[in-house]
Design a protein around this motif. Structure first.
Motif, PDB file in Angstrom:
ATOM      1  N   UNK A 163      38.004  77.434  59.894  1.00 15.12           N
ATOM      2  CA  UNK A 163      37.275  78.523  59.543  1.00 15.12           C
ATOM      3  C   UNK A 163      35.913  78.329  59.306  1.00 15.12           C
ATOM      4  N   UNK A 164      35.010  79.123  59.864  1.00  9.80           N
ATOM      5  CA  UNK A 164      33.699  78.905  60.200  1.00  9.80           C
ATOM      6  C   UNK A 164      33.016  80.318  59.603  1.00  9.80           C
ATOM      7  N   UNK A 165      32.069  80.164  58.637  1.00  5.99           N
ATOM      8  CA  UNK A 165      31.545  81.416  58.281  1.00  5.99           C
ATOM      9  C   UNK A 165      30.202  81.690  59.306  1.00  5.99           C
ATOM     10  N   UNK A 166      30.179  82.965  59.771  1.00  7.23           N
ATOM     11  CA  UNK A 166      29.120  83.194  60.612  1.00  7.23           C
ATOM     12  C   UNK A 166      27.790  83.570  60.122  1.00  7.23           C
ATOM     13  N   UNK A 167      26.623  83.683  61.089  1.00  7.90           N
ATOM     14  CA  UNK A 167      25.133  83.863  60.249  1.00  7.90           C
ATOM     15  C   UNK A 167      25.281  84.972  59.403  1.00  7.90           C
TER      16      UNK A 167
ATOM     17  N   UNK B 207      37.020  85.878  66.568  1.00 11.56           N
ATOM     18  CA  UNK B 207      35.763  85.961  66.122  1.00 11.56           C
ATOM     19  C   UNK B 207      35.528  87.250  65.268  1.00 11.56           C
ATOM     20  N   UNK B 208      34.603  87.208  64.452  1.00 16.68           N
ATOM     21  CA  UNK B 208      34.271  88.505  63.779  1.00 16.68           C
ATOM     22  C   UNK B 208      35.291  88.835  62.740  1.00 16.68           C
TER      23      UNK B 208
ATOM     24  N   UNK C  15      27.388  86.303  57.198  1.00 20.53           N
ATOM     25  CA  UNK C  15      27.927  86.009  56.024  1.00 20.53           C
ATOM     26  C   UNK C  15      29.000  86.894  55.559  1.00 20.53           C
ATOM     27  N   UNK C  16      29.092  88.081  56.312  1.00 20.56           N
ATOM     28  CA  UNK C  16      30.279  89.262  55.897  1.00 20.56           C
ATOM     29  C   UNK C  16      31.431  88.661  56.981  1.00 20.56           C
ATOM     30  N   UNK C  17      31.116  88.131  57.887  1.00 19.59           N
ATOM     31  CA  UNK C  17      32.480  87.706  58.810  1.00 19.59           C
ATOM     32  C   UNK C  17      32.562  86.140  59.066  1.00 19.59           C
TER      33      UNK C  17
END
Ligand code: ADP
Ligand code: ASP
Ligand code: MG
Length: 413
Positions: A301-305, A273-274, A307-309
């Protein structure tokens, strides 16, 4: 005169009485006028015991000596079957891998067959009508003169490679089930025996966990177009049933969208994560795993809220779980991630069928059916003739049965 290769697995040769029964199957084919080469496994449980003894002797041991030890199981069975055949009045002799010889690579513990020289066996068919009883699972790395083994389940590959080498009309793989089923019949009582299955589908089923045939044996059968049957050694030798034919797709009349469901418990999941969402991150994670020979299968791969991680989830074989975790943790600083989560109580369930090439929405139906049963999907992969889902191991039976019914594979009650 036509040639046959018959292979008998561990449960089929589990004791001397069963070896006598195997001799009766062999005699039937000899009496029918065939030249016969037999490939045998070690007695059931023997290879596990030998593997365990090596581990007890030293957890990290010389792979060449491991092969010297584990190859011994098949040697015993080959000799015993030759004796049992002679007792029935059938001319027979045993062959160890190096005597044939079955030449392999030097990848000890999982060697690949490079060539099988069947000339002497064939000569003896002609001159003495002698049955060859070959120890499966083993070979010789000629440059070093060392004994090798072919990986667990490798006697299937020995048999198919020998069949290709001597130009056998067919290769019969005798086991403890009477054919290839729509899924493991020990898990789903409603599993149906298939009369025929294509090389391609069988290859996927074996790769995705159906251990009825070693993956490599199906590759060899497909490459050399060996007509391979999976059948039961527990049938009456006087009245056997034909089992399942592995053959070309063109030979299959009744084409299903989904032919079978396979599952593999040998899976582990790692989630980071992150992770910084920038070029080079995936390489930083997956290159070291590749260099360590760890086979990564599913990747999400999932882009998190923010947007930078991003979060990255992937799977590795269960046996490589600790090693893979350590490799990632050791490189934690250079990869850069907030947390690592792992699980090895997961299972991969797959549906296989050549009909998927021409039908849309096959996988979507599965996602819906699993959701209705409350089964959460952790990862998904799809390809031309299969799709796989990763789920919690506790739901294995439920998920396999659900998909088996969904695609109309249950046998009539
Ligand atoms: P052998 O010792 O004869 O090589 P294996 O144990 O390696 O036998 O393979 C046979 C087993 O494979 C069966 O007992 C069955 O439980 C399992 N199996 C898994 N999937 C399937 C399938 N789709 N069809 C038939 N058998 C299967
Ligand atoms: N005896 C070996 C094993 O148990 C090879 C085989 O049975 O095919 O893996
Ligand atoms: Mg096997």
């Amino acid at each position: 005169m036509s040639r046959l290769v018959l292979k008998f697995g561990g449960t089929s040769v589990a004791n001397v009485e069963r070896i006598r029964n195997v001799a009766r199957h062999v005699k039937r084919e000899v009496d029918a006028g065939h030249d016969v080469a037999v490939v045998v496994s070690a007695m059931s449980g023997k290879t596990n015991e030998l593997v365990e003894w090596c581990r007890e002797a030293a957890p990290m041991h010389d792979a060449r000596e491991y092969d010297a030890v584990v190859a011994s199981g098949e040697i015993v069975t080959a000799g015993l079957l030759a004796i049992a055949l002679q007792e029935l009045g059938v001319q027979a002799r045993s062959w160890q891998g190096w005597q044939v010889p079955v030449l392999t690579s030097d990848a000890h513990g999982s060697a690949r067959i490079e060539a099988v020289d069947g000339a002497e066996i064939v000569k003896r068919f002609k001159e003495r009508q002698e049955v060859a009883v070959v120890a499966g699972f083993q070979g010789l790395h000629a440059p070093t003169g060392r004994v090798t083994t072919l990986g667990r389940g490798g006697s299937d590959t020995s048999a198919v490679a020998l069949a290709a080498a001597i130009g056998a009309e067919r290769c019969d793989i005798y086991t403890d089930v009477d054919g290839v089923y729509t899924t493991d019949p020990r898990v789903v009582a409603k599993a149906r025996r298939l009369d025929r299955v294509s090389y391609e589908e069988m290859l996927e089923m074996a790769s995705l966990g159906a251990k009825v045939l070693q993956v490599r044996s199906v590759e060899v059968a497909m490459a050399h177009r060996v007509r391979t049957y999976v059948r039961s050694s527990f049938d009456d030798p006087a009245d056997p049933s034909p089992g399942t034919l592995i053959c070309d797709e063109d030979e299959i009349m009744e084409k299903q969208v989904v032919t079978g469901i396979a599952f593999s418990r040998d899976e582990a999941q790692i989630t980071l994560r992150g992770v910084a969402d920038k070029p080079g991150v995936a390489a930083a994670i997956f290159m070291p795993l590749a260099e360590a020979g760890i086979n990564v299968d599913m990747i999400i791969q999932v882009v998190s809220d923010d947007a930078s991680t991003t979060d990255i989830t992937f799977t590795v074989p269960g046996g490589d779980y600790s090693r893979a975790r350590k490799i990632i943790e050791d490189r934690g600083a250079s990869i850069g991630y907030r947390s690592l989560q792992g699980a090895n109580d997961v299972v991969k369930i797959s549906a296989i069928g050549i009909g998927m090439r021409s039908h849309a929405g096959v996988a979507a139906r599965a996602f819906k059916a699993l959701a209705e049963k409350g089964v959460n999907i952790r990862a998904i992969t799809t390809s031309e003739i299969k799709f796989s889902v990763l789920i919690d191991a506790t739901y294995t039976e439920l998920a396999v049965r659900t998909l088996h019914s969904l695609y109309g594979l249950d046998k009539a009650a």
